[in-house]
Design a protein around this motif. Structure first.
Motif: not given
Length: 154
Positions: A8-13
């Motif tokens: 569940d990174t949802h685009g955030l690294l």
């Protein structure tokens, strides 16, 4: 062998995740990647292979090409990777699977059932409700499995 387990990174690294990835022999992402660039950066940071499955937010190419499930052999142990544990459509113990990794709920969870370890690392993406930002290490050595939950931000 030491595998970093995330979901569940949802685009955030987060930089913390990239640092951990650089120390991993393999990386397992249990879906909801969110942006293709996340996988590219993880592959660049991780010395070993990166395995990822498609989550319910991965609706655009190339993320739609990710498999819904993956069966991965790590250090002689079979690991089954999927996004939503409710979609599990097999008996892990009967299939010889020792670890089932899922995401989706954003809530870290670790339990043992019938000789099978069920691990949800939690989410390393945007914080949801009051849940921690979390992931896990999966240590595999000589056929034994030792999960190590890791809270990045309580």
């Amino acid at each position: 062998m030491r595998a970093l387990v995330i979901s569940d990174t949802h685009g955030l690294l987060r930089t913390e995740v990239l640092t951990l990835a650089s120390e991993a022999d393999a990386l397992l992402h249990a879906g909801d990647v969110g942006q293709p660039e996340v996988l590219g950066a993880l592959r660049a940071a991780t010395p070993g292979p990166v395995y990822a499955v498609r989550g319910n937010v991965d609706r655009e190419a190339p993320l739609t090409e990710l498999p819904e499930t993956q069966l991965v052999e790590l250090g002689g142990v079979w690991v089954y990777l999927l996004h939503d544990l409710h979609a599990l459509d097999l008996s892990p113990a009967a299939a010889g699977i020792r670890v089932v990794i899922s995401g989706h709920t954003h809530a870290p969870k670790l339990e043992e059932q019938g000789g099978v370890t069920f691990l949800n690392p939690g989410s390393v993406g945007p914080r949801r409700f009051r849940l921690p930002v979390a992931c896990a290490w999966l240590h595999v050595q000589e056929g034994t499995v030792h999960p190590e939950p890791l809270t990045l931000f309580p």
